[in-house]
Design a protein around this motif. Structure first.
Motif, PDB file in Angstrom:
ATOM      1  N   MET A  92       0.823  -1.206   0.000  1.00 14.78           N
ATOM      2  CA  MET A  92       0.000   0.000   0.000  1.00 14.78           C
ATOM      3  C   MET A  92       0.860   1.260   0.000  1.00 14.78           C
ATOM      4  O   MET A  92       0.656   2.185  -0.809  1.00 14.78           O
ATOM      5  CB  MET A  92      -0.921   0.011   1.217  1.00 14.78           C
ATOM      6  CG  MET A  92      -1.840   1.222   1.266  1.00 14.78           C
ATOM      7  SD  MET A  92      -2.731   1.368   2.837  1.00 14.78           S
ATOM      8  CE  MET A  92      -1.425   1.923   3.929  1.00 14.78           C
ATOM      9  N   VAL A  93       1.826   1.310   0.907  1.00 12.38           N
ATOM     10  CA  VAL A  93       2.686   2.490   0.986  1.00 12.38           C
ATOM     11  C   VAL A  93       3.490   2.661  -0.300  1.00 12.38           C
ATOM     12  O   VAL A  93       3.673   3.777  -0.795  1.00 12.38           O
ATOM     13  CB  VAL A  93       3.611   2.408   2.208  1.00 12.38           C
ATOM     14  CG1 VAL A  93       4.569   3.598   2.242  1.00 12.38           C
ATOM     15  CG2 VAL A  93       2.794   2.352   3.500  1.00 12.38           C
ATOM     16  N   ALA A  94       3.950   1.549  -0.847  1.00 12.58           N
ATOM     17  CA  ALA A  94       4.697   1.608  -2.104  1.00 12.58           C
ATOM     18  C   ALA A  94       3.835   2.189  -3.217  1.00 12.58           C
ATOM     19  O   ALA A  94       4.312   2.962  -4.052  1.00 12.58           O
ATOM     20  CB  ALA A  94       5.185   0.217  -2.487  1.00 12.58           C
ATOM     21  N   GLY A  95       2.546   1.827  -3.241  1.00  9.34           N
ATOM     22  CA  GLY A  95       1.649   2.352  -4.256  1.00  9.34           C
ATOM     23  C   GLY A  95       1.486   3.856  -4.169  1.00  9.34           C
ATOM     24  O   GLY A  95       1.446   4.554  -5.197  1.00  9.34           O
ATOM     25  N   TYR A  96       1.403   4.384  -2.966  1.00  8.46           N
ATOM     26  CA  TYR A  96       1.294   5.826  -2.770  1.00  8.46           C
ATOM     27  C   TYR A  96       2.626   6.540  -3.025  1.00  8.46           C
ATOM     28  O   TYR A  96       2.655   7.749  -3.207  1.00  8.46           O
ATOM     29  CB  TYR A  96       0.834   6.132  -1.348  1.00  8.46           C
ATOM     30  CG  TYR A  96      -0.653   6.004  -1.134  1.00  8.46           C
ATOM     31  CD1 TYR A  96      -1.537   6.945  -1.661  1.00  8.46           C
ATOM     32  CD2 TYR A  96      -1.176   4.956  -0.386  1.00  8.46           C
ATOM     33  CE1 TYR A  96      -2.902   6.831  -1.457  1.00  8.46           C
ATOM     34  CE2 TYR A  96      -2.549   4.838  -0.170  1.00  8.46           C
ATOM     35  CZ  TYR A  96      -3.408   5.778  -0.711  1.00  8.46           C
ATOM     36  OH  TYR A  96      -4.765   5.667  -0.505  1.00  8.46           O
ATOM     37  N   SER A  97       3.714   5.785  -2.996  1.00  8.57           N
ATOM     38  CA  SER A  97       5.054   6.388  -3.068  1.00  8.57           C
ATOM     39  C   SER A  97       5.736   6.169  -4.409  1.00  8.57           C
ATOM     40  O   SER A  97       6.922   6.474  -4.564  1.00  8.57           O
ATOM     41  CB  SER A  97       5.930   5.807  -1.945  1.00  8.57           C
ATOM     42  OG  SER A  97       5.309   5.956  -0.681  1.00  8.57           O
ATOM     43  N   ASP A  98       5.000   5.626  -5.385  1.00  3.18           N
ATOM     44  CA  ASP A  98       5.553   5.344  -6.718  1.00  3.18           C
ATOM     45  C   ASP A  98       6.783   4.436  -6.649  1.00  3.18           C
ATOM     46  O   ASP A  98       7.691   4.542  -7.475  1.00  3.18           O
ATOM     47  CB  ASP A  98       5.919   6.656  -7.455  1.00  3.18           C
ATOM     48  CG  ASP A  98       4.680   7.498  -7.750  1.00  3.18           C
ATOM     49  OD1 ASP A  98       3.627   6.909  -8.058  1.00  3.18           O
ATOM     50  OD2 ASP A  98       4.769   8.730  -7.652  1.00  3.18           O
ATOM     51  N   ALA A  99       6.792   3.539  -5.677  1.00  2.00           N
ATOM     52  CA  ALA A  99       7.873   2.564  -5.553  1.00  2.00           C
ATOM     53  C   ALA A  99       7.393   1.263  -6.194  1.00  2.00           C
ATOM     54  O   ALA A  99       6.974   0.321  -5.505  1.00  2.00           O
ATOM     55  CB  ALA A  99       8.255   2.371  -4.090  1.00  2.00           C
ATOM     56  N   ILE A 100       7.438   1.219  -7.511  1.00  2.00           N
ATOM     57  CA  ILE A 100       6.801   0.144  -8.264  1.00  2.00           C
ATOM     58  C   ILE A 100       7.395  -1.214  -7.940  1.00  2.00           C
ATOM     59  O   ILE A 100       6.666  -2.181  -7.666  1.00  2.00           O
ATOM     60  CB  ILE A 100       6.894   0.430  -9.779  1.00  2.00           C
ATOM     61  CG1 ILE A 100       6.113   1.704 -10.113  1.00  2.00           C
ATOM     62  CG2 ILE A 100       6.349  -0.760 -10.579  1.00  2.00           C
ATOM     63  CD1 ILE A 100       6.281   2.164 -11.550  1.00  2.00           C
ATOM     64  N   GLU A 101       8.717  -1.307  -7.964  1.00  2.00           N
ATOM     65  CA  GLU A 101       9.342  -2.609  -7.718  1.00  2.00           C
ATOM     66  C   GLU A 101       9.122  -3.079  -6.287  1.00  2.00           C
ATOM     67  O   GLU A 101       8.924  -4.278  -6.038  1.00  2.00           O
ATOM     68  CB  GLU A 101      10.837  -2.531  -8.035  1.00  2.00           C
ATOM     69  CG  GLU A 101      11.124  -2.343  -9.529  1.00  2.00           C
ATOM     70  CD  GLU A 101      12.608  -2.351  -9.827  1.00  2.00           C
ATOM     71  OE1 GLU A 101      13.408  -2.477  -8.863  1.00  2.00           O
ATOM     72  OE2 GLU A 101      12.975  -2.226 -11.004  1.00  2.00           O
ATOM     73  N   VAL A 102       9.130  -2.145  -5.358  1.00  2.00           N
ATOM     74  CA  VAL A 102       8.857  -2.503  -3.962  1.00  2.00           C
ATOM     75  C   VAL A 102       7.453  -3.079  -3.851  1.00  2.00           C
ATOM     76  O   VAL A 102       7.224  -4.096  -3.186  1.00  2.00           O
ATOM     77  CB  VAL A 102       9.020  -1.276  -3.040  1.00  2.00           C
ATOM     78  CG1 VAL A 102       8.511  -1.596  -1.629  1.00  2.00           C
ATOM     79  CG2 VAL A 102      10.473  -0.836  -2.984  1.00  2.00           C
ATOM     80  N   GLY A 103       6.509  -2.440  -4.515  1.00  2.00           N
ATOM     81  CA  GLY A 103       5.137  -2.928  -4.481  1.00  2.00           C
ATOM     82  C   GLY A 103       5.004  -4.309  -5.093  1.00  2.00           C
ATOM     83  O   GLY A 103       4.274  -5.161  -4.561  1.00  2.00           O
ATOM     84  N   GLU A 104       5.697  -4.540  -6.183  1.00  2.00           N
ATOM     85  CA  GLU A 104       5.626  -5.862  -6.822  1.00  2.00           C
ATOM     86  C   GLU A 104       6.171  -6.944  -5.895  1.00  2.00           C
ATOM     87  O   GLU A 104       5.584  -8.019  -5.766  1.00  2.00           O
ATOM     88  CB  GLU A 104       6.416  -5.837  -8.138  1.00  2.00           C
ATOM     89  CG  GLU A 104       5.743  -5.000  -9.227  1.00  2.00           C
ATOM     90  CD  GLU A 104       6.594  -4.882 -10.469  1.00  2.00           C
ATOM     91  OE1 GLU A 104       7.807  -5.239 -10.407  1.00  2.00           O
ATOM     92  OE2 GLU A 104       6.082  -4.420 -11.507  1.00  2.00           O
TER      93      GLU A 104
END
Length: 206
Positions: A45-57
């Motif tokens: 969730m936080v990655a999605g708000y933070s444009d951290a695409i690879e972290v989110g994946e």
């Protein structure tokens, strides 16, 4: 015999109700997997708000792995209990096999939790500052998963004494699993350090 449930086919209400029964399937190891899944969901969730695409994946993949790990540990817990209930000549060997499988399950879960630390540290430093409290909650869930895996792994290794081994025997026979306990201690300390670094932002009323 009651039907087994899994983290994927049960509601939170049903799964936690089953956890509360005196059955051990699921047990503490499975709960550690669910805590890891919670941490992964928050990281995603936080990655999605933070444009951290690879972290989110990676976090989404980890959530799936954590739920699978929870179910695998529940099965290992059931086998563990069954081994101790035996009263035949195969009891000691059954305990040995069940204890080792339970230890390996805990070590695998702990390894997955350790792998998530760098991504959480990245979000703590570079994520959307409005979500720093969510990062702190993710850290708390991740720490719980790490600490649970560490305790379960240590306990499972020590249970090999019921199969006739001494602790020095266990350490010599399974050095990787033994070392994993110390590795999880280090991981817990790392998460604690990260939490301390963001506490003034996550909980400014302290």
């Amino acid at each position: 015999m009651s039907q087994r449930i899994t983290t994927r086919d049960a509601s939170i209400d049903r799964w936690t109700a089953r956890l509360g029964e005196a059955k051990g399937d699921p047990g503490g190891g499975a709960a550690a997997g669910v805590m890891l899944a919670l941490a992964a969901g928050l990281i995603s969730m936080v990655a999605g708000y933070s444009d951290a695409i690879e972290v989110g994946e990676r976090a989404r993949a980890l959530r799936d792995e954590a739920l699978d790990a929870a179910d695998a540990d529940a099965a290992a817990s059931a086998a563990f209990g069954a081994a101790f209930r035996r009263d035949d000549d195969g009891r000691a060997e059954a305990i040995r096999e069940a204890s080792l499988e339970a230890a390996r399950s805990s070590a695998r879960l702990g390894g997955r939790a350790r792998a998530a630390i760098p991504d959480l540290e990245h979000l703590a430093a570079h994520g959307d500052p409005a979500l720093v409290a969510d990062v702190a909650v993710a850290a708390a869930a991740l720490r719980a998963a790490l600490a649970s895996a560490r305790t379960n792994l240590s306990f499972d290794l020590a249970t090999l004494r019921s199969a006739g081994m001494t602790l020095p025997d266990v350490r010599a026979a399974h050095p990787d699993l033994w070392a994993a306990v110390a590795g999880l201690d280090d991981a817990i300390a790392r998460v604690d350090g990260m939490t301390d670094r963001i506490d003034d932002r996550a909980a400014p009323t302290d």
